[in-house]
Every structure is written in C-alpha cells, then in structure tokens.
Design an enzyme around this catalytic site. Structure first.
Site, mmCIF file in Angstrom:
data_model
loop_
_atom_site.group_PDB
_atom_site.id
_atom_site.type_symbol
_atom_site.label_atom_id
_atom_site.label_comp_id
_atom_site.label_asym_id
_atom_site.label_seq_id
_atom_site.Cartn_x
_atom_site.Cartn_y
_atom_site.Cartn_z
ATOM 1 C CG ASP A 100 -37.440 45.144 47.318
ATOM 2 O OD1 ASP A 100 -36.488 45.681 47.895
ATOM 3 O OD2 ASP A 100 -38.618 45.388 47.599
ATOM 4 C CE LYS A 140 -39.036 40.716 46.384
ATOM 5 N NZ LYS A 140 -40.490 40.561 46.201
#
Length: 210
Positions: A138, A120
């Site tokens: 996320d 991420k």
DNA sequence: AACTCGGGGCA
DNA sequence: TGCCCAGAGTT
C-alpha cells in the site's frame, strides 16, 4: 543492502510495532474482502467500526445485495469514497454469485477481476484468508520500503517483488504491518520524524532523496 | 504519471 | 479551517 542490515531493520521494526494491532479484523474471506475494499483512503480503525456493525446482519453477497446501493452507501459512508465503493462492492457481490458460486476465489488472477479489487486488496485476501504467501504493497509500505532501503523499485509491482526477495517468507505478513505502522507513526509522507527514527543510522532518506 | 473519488477525524 | 486517510480505475 546487506542481509545483515535487512535483518537488523526487521528486528527493529518488530521491537517497535510487534505489539500493535494487526490490520483488519478477520472473520471470513468474504468479510475480509469487503473490509479491504473499504480500506482505500481510510484508516483500518474506522473500517473495523463500520464492518463490525455491517456484518452483524449483512455478511454474505446476497445479504449485501439486499441492502441496495443507497442502503449500502448509508452503512459505509464514514469510510469515505462511499458512492464509488458501494458501486464496486455491489458489482463484486453480483460477480461472486454469477462467476464464483458465491465463494471468494483464491487466486490473484481471479480476485483482480472483481470491481474495486486491485493488487493490494487481492494480496491482503490471499495472505490473510487463504494462507498464500504474499506482501500487500500500500502507500505506506511503498514509501517506507524505498526510504529505508528494503526496496528501490519505481512501481508497486517492482517494490512487491523486491520485498519478497529481501524479506524471509515467514516474516512477509508481519513485515507488511510493521512497515505500515512505521509509515503512520514516524516515516510519514510529509515531514517524517527522521530525528527520532530508530532506523536513522541505517536509512538514506534525509541525506539522499529517492 | 497524473488525476479523481470524498466524508469524517483531528489539530 | 486545513490536512490527512491500510487504493483503484480512468485518461
């Protein structure tokens, strides 16, 4: 999911969240990297407050290291997970200096070798600092994408690939932010506000669990 | 896949 | 008070 539906969903999300703040304040690749490490389990608003103060004086790997671990913990404590994050940030700064000449690397393979940096964070840095097309997945993006049918994968990597396949490349960066805002304001993890959701007619969530 | 790290903001 | 937060690493 048809292309027409995807287009309508993206258009709806843009209408809803196109005017919202877009993530972390961007200054340099290094600052974005540190800010994104800090963003774990912490809202971007708080990260921006902390980093705006931190980077006034400590905006390079050497400067961060001069703080020492205890000093860094003190500066970032309001972000939560401060001890873990401080250790990782210090290790990352050391490795940037020893392995990358103090320069933030611009590839996924290199970025995820840094402590505290996962897929991420790497995707945020790649897309926002280096202009590499990427979608950072996320918790919000992961949950919302599956609920509204933009992706159905079971792992983060699968969802990431499906999103890139289903969303036009020029919208990847903004779609990331729109999905997060929808996850925060409406499509929450618990008790989502489906009744008032603008995507209700195109979403299976509520009638069909994923 | 499940668990841990975690203090601050907010109702 | 209790719940939540723009994840990553370990088991």
């Amino acid at each position: 999911m048809t292309k027409k539906n995807i287009k309508l969903i993206l258009a709806t999300l843009e209408d809803l969240y196109g005017g919202e703040q877009c993530g972390l304040d961007f200054k340099t690749p290094f600052e974005l990297l540190i800010a994104t490490i800090l963003s774990a389990q912490c809202t971007d608003v708080r990260v921006n407050i902390v980093t705006n103060e931190l980077f006034k004086t400590y905006d390079t790997p050497k400067a961060i290291l001069s703080l020492g671990e205890a000093g860094l913990v003190g500066k970032i404590k309001t972000c939560g997970l401060a001890n873990t994050k401080a250790k990782n940030i210090i290790l990352t700064c050391e490795q940037l200096l020893t392995n990358f000449n103090g320069v933030v690397p611009a590839t996924m393979e290199e970025l995820i070798t840094l402590p505290g940096v996962g897929r991420k964070t790497a995707n945020v840095v790649l897309s926002n600092a280096f202009g590499v097309p990427a979608i950072a997945v996320d918790t919000h993006v992961f949950r919302v994408s599956k609920r509204i049918g933009l992706a159905s994968g079971k792992t983060v990597l699968e969802v990431e690939k499906e999103l890139m396949k289903n969303i036009p490349k020029e919208k990847w960066s903004m779609a990331h932010h729109w999905l997060i805002w929808h996850g925060r304001k409406c499509c929450t993890a618990r008790n989502p506000n489906c009744v008032n959701c603008a995507l209700l007619k195109r979403c299976n969530y509520g009638t069909q669990n994923f």
